[in-house]
Design a protein around this motif. Structure first.
Motif, PDB file in Angstrom:
ATOM      1  N   GLY A  24       0.925  -1.255  -0.125  1.00  0.00           N
ATOM      2  CA  GLY A  24      -0.084   0.098   0.181  1.00  0.00           C
ATOM      3  C   GLY A  24       0.864   1.188   0.056  1.00  0.00           C
ATOM      4  N   THR A  25       0.314   2.285  -0.230  1.00  0.00           N
ATOM      5  CA  THR A  25       0.775   3.969  -0.174  1.00  0.00           C
ATOM      6  C   THR A  25       0.099   4.651   0.499  1.00  0.00           C
ATOM      7  N   ILE A  26       0.899   5.202   1.845  1.00  0.00           N
ATOM      8  CA  ILE A  26      -0.071   5.912   2.585  1.00  0.00           C
ATOM      9  C   ILE A  26       0.134   7.442   2.294  1.00  0.00           C
ATOM     10  N   VAL A  27      -0.928   8.289   2.146  1.00  0.00           N
ATOM     11  CA  VAL A  27      -0.791   9.697   1.719  1.00  0.00           C
ATOM     12  C   VAL A  27      -1.605  10.378   2.492  1.00  0.00           C
ATOM     13  N   ASP A  52       8.305   3.767   3.347  1.00  0.00           N
ATOM     14  CA  ASP A  52       9.474   4.345   3.068  1.00  0.00           C
ATOM     15  C   ASP A  52       9.190   5.715   2.596  1.00  0.00           C
ATOM     16  N   ILE A  53      10.177   6.440   1.764  1.00  0.00           N
ATOM     17  CA  ILE A  53      10.383   8.008   1.263  1.00  0.00           C
ATOM     18  C   ILE A  53       8.838   8.069   0.507  1.00  0.00           C
ATOM     19  N   LYS A  54       8.495   7.215  -0.223  1.00  0.00           N
ATOM     20  CA  LYS A  54       7.617   7.303  -1.075  1.00  0.00           C
ATOM     21  C   LYS A  54       6.167   7.052  -0.718  1.00  0.00           C
ATOM     22  N   GLY A  55       6.146   6.749   0.810  1.00  0.00           N
ATOM     23  CA  GLY A  55       4.911   6.172   1.423  1.00  0.00           C
ATOM     24  C   GLY A  55       4.529   4.983   1.050  1.00  0.00           C
ATOM     25  N   ASN A  56       5.390   4.117   0.473  1.00  0.00           N
ATOM     26  CA  ASN A  56       5.065   2.775   0.307  1.00  0.00           C
ATOM     27  C   ASN A  56       5.253   1.706   1.436  1.00  0.00           C
ATOM     28  N   PHE A  57       4.572   0.540   1.611  1.00  0.00           N
ATOM     29  CA  PHE A  57       4.891  -0.399   2.529  1.00  0.00           C
ATOM     30  C   PHE A  57       4.373  -1.691   1.926  1.00  0.00           C
ATOM     31  N   THR A  58       4.984  -2.801   2.611  1.00  0.00           N
ATOM     32  CA  THR A  58       4.716  -4.242   2.119  1.00  0.00           C
ATOM     33  C   THR A  58       4.755  -4.962   3.613  1.00  0.00           C
ATOM     34  N   ILE A  59       3.669  -5.731   3.800  1.00  0.00           N
ATOM     35  CA  ILE A  59       3.592  -6.351   5.098  1.00  0.00           C
ATOM     36  C   ILE A  59       2.869  -7.793   4.835  1.00  0.00           C
ATOM     37  N   GLU A  60       3.173  -8.822   5.879  1.00  0.00           N
ATOM     38  CA  GLU A  60       2.626  -9.953   5.782  1.00  0.00           C
ATOM     39  C   GLU A  60       0.991  -9.916   6.298  1.00  0.00           C
ATOM     40  N   ALA A  61       0.224 -10.475   5.259  1.00  0.00           N
ATOM     41  CA  ALA A  61      -1.192 -10.381   5.899  1.00  0.00           C
ATOM     42  C   ALA A  61      -1.839 -11.471   4.952  1.00  0.00           C
ATOM     43  N   SER A  62      -3.065 -11.868   5.823  1.00  0.00           N
ATOM     44  CA  SER A  62      -4.148 -12.931   5.530  1.00  0.00           C
ATOM     45  C   SER A  62      -5.367 -12.103   5.203  1.00  0.00           C
ATOM     46  N   VAL A  63      -6.340 -12.611   4.390  1.00  0.00           N
ATOM     47  CA  VAL A  63      -7.691 -12.334   4.386  1.00  0.00           C
ATOM     48  C   VAL A  63      -8.342 -12.087   5.785  1.00  0.00           C
ATOM     49  N   ASN A  64      -9.012 -10.882   6.071  1.00  0.00           N
ATOM     50  CA  ASN A  64      -9.735 -10.638   7.140  1.00  0.00           C
ATOM     51  C   ASN A  64      -8.528 -10.193   8.222  1.00  0.00           C
ATOM     52  N   ASP A  65      -7.465 -10.287   8.016  1.00  0.00           N
ATOM     53  CA  ASP A  65      -6.370  -9.441   8.954  1.00  0.00           C
ATOM     54  C   ASP A  65      -6.634  -7.971   9.357  1.00  0.00           C
ATOM     55  N   THR A  66      -6.462  -7.344  10.171  1.00  0.00           N
ATOM     56  CA  THR A  66      -6.555  -5.903  10.432  1.00  0.00           C
ATOM     57  C   THR A  66      -5.066  -5.491  10.287  1.00  0.00           C
ATOM     58  N   LEU A  67      -5.038  -4.132   9.573  1.00  0.00           N
ATOM     59  CA  LEU A  67      -3.878  -3.176   9.713  1.00  0.00           C
ATOM     60  C   LEU A  67      -4.244  -1.987  10.432  1.00  0.00           C
ATOM     61  N   HIS A  68      -3.217  -1.830  11.211  1.00  0.00           N
ATOM     62  CA  HIS A  68      -3.504  -0.399  12.344  1.00  0.00           C
ATOM     63  C   HIS A  68      -2.564   0.447  11.660  1.00  0.00           C
ATOM     64  N   ILE A  69      -2.612   1.832  11.079  1.00  0.00           N
ATOM     65  CA  ILE A  69      -1.859   2.403  10.367  1.00  0.00           C
ATOM     66  C   ILE A  69      -1.884   3.738  11.233  1.00  0.00           C
ATOM     67  N   SER A  70      -0.754   4.256  11.399  1.00  0.00           N
ATOM     68  CA  SER A  70      -0.665   5.469  12.332  1.00  0.00           C
ATOM     69  C   SER A  70       0.649   6.537  11.812  1.00  0.00           C
ATOM     70  N   THR A  92      -2.296  -0.395  -2.795  1.00  0.00           N
ATOM     71  CA  THR A  92      -3.677   0.384  -2.560  1.00  0.00           C
ATOM     72  C   THR A  92      -3.073   1.853  -2.160  1.00  0.00           C
ATOM     73  N   ARG A  93      -3.655   2.953  -2.413  1.00  0.00           N
ATOM     74  CA  ARG A  93      -3.532   4.250  -1.786  1.00  0.00           C
ATOM     75  C   ARG A  93      -4.585   4.158  -0.528  1.00  0.00           C
ATOM     76  N   ILE A  94      -3.680   4.567   0.508  1.00  0.00           N
ATOM     77  CA  ILE A  94      -4.660   4.632   1.793  1.00  0.00           C
ATOM     78  C   ILE A  94      -4.428   6.049   2.234  1.00  0.00           C
ATOM     79  N   PRO A  95      -5.636   7.051   2.349  1.00  0.00           N
ATOM     80  CA  PRO A  95      -5.301   8.271   2.923  1.00  0.00           C
ATOM     81  C   PRO A  95      -5.519   8.472   4.417  1.00  0.00           C
ATOM     82  N   LEU A  96      -4.571   9.221   4.851  1.00  0.00           N
ATOM     83  CA  LEU A  96      -4.862   9.703   6.375  1.00  0.00           C
ATOM     84  C   LEU A  96      -5.323  10.782   6.519  1.00  0.00           C
TER      85      LEU A  96
END
Length: 251
Positions: A24-27, A52-70, A92-96
């Motif tokens: 995903g990309t956090i913006v 990273d500097i471009k707001g990108n991340f990759t993380i291990e996850a399965s369907v229905n897992d919940t990601l906490h972004i802060s 996936t672009r995710i806005p904060l």
């Protein structure tokens, strides 16, 4: 033998498919510019990473897992991992949303000092003695339930009081409490908690409210000063120590 090899390869394939990842990309929701160093934690797997500097991340996850972004200055966000997200090859672009900047009201207490040291020393507030112990991963100690008077008695008393908060939290949330050990193992999670003081991420990981966290620490004999000023990593270690005492008494 041939069938065994086919079966073994199939198991390896299924195991590989289980270790899925999402990107995903956090913006910022206002500027749409990327946010670097944002914390992304998989609550279910207790795994973390940062953007990273471009707001990108990759993380291990399965369907229905919940990601906490802060990220400091922004509202924390929980995102559910869907099957479409896992299958999607692009990030996936995710806005904060930026937090509203509201300053708390400050009260300044006035002390009528006389100018005489012996008298003024008695007028100045004096805090109670703090009992301290070492918290894992930190170069200095904090007062804790282990070494403070009556701490053990408080844990023991919870065994005889089913309505006690420690029983309700520790006894009825075994899965969440077991995450404490996993949280200590993941460097990204520890680093994220070390930079936070809002209890948001910690609350999400443990499945309790901020008020519950404060009350747990009070019942484990931590001082009000520690509860208010410690970072989330220190709070996590404190709860972990109290939980280990609780388990020792109840097992």
């Amino acid at each position: 033998m041939r069938y065994f090899v086919v079966f073994f390869i199939t198991l390896l394939s299924l195991s590989a498919n289980c270790q899925t990842k999402v990107s995903g990309t956090i913006v910022s929701d206002i500027t749409m510019l990327p946010i670097s160093d944002a914390s992304v934690i998989n609550i279910n797997k207790v795994k973390g990473t940062t953007t990273d500097i471009k707001g990108n991340f990759t993380i291990e996850a399965s369907v229905n897992d919940t990601l906490h972004i802060s990220f400091i200055g922004y509202q924390p966000l929980k995102v559910r991992v869907t099957n479409d997200w896992i299958k999607n090859a692009t990030a996936t672009r995710i806005p904060l949303t930026e937090k509203a900047k509201v300053l708390d009201e400050i009260f300044i207490n006035k002390y009528n000092l006389t100018g005489y040291l012996q008298i003024d020393a008695k007028l100045a507030p004096v805090q109670d003695k703090n009992y301290r112990y070492n918290i894992a991963g930190l170069p200095y100690g904090y007062e804790g339930g282990n070494n403070s008077p009556n701490a053990f008695n408080r844990i023991v008393s919870s065994a005889f009081n089913p309505a006690d908060l420690l029983h309700n939290v520790f006894g009825k949330k075994p899965t969440e409490m077991r995450r404490l050990r996993e949280m200590k193992k993941d460097d990204a999670v520890r680093n994220a908690l070390a930079n936070k003081f809002d209890r948001e991420t910690l609350s999400a990981l443990l499945g309790v409210t901020k008020d519950d966290i404060a009350e747990i620490l009070e019942r484990c004999n931590y001082s009000e000063e520690f509860i208010k000023t410690a970072n989330d990593l220190q709070i996590m270690d404190a709860i972990s120590g109290c939980y280990e005492e609780y388990k020792a008494v109840h097992h």
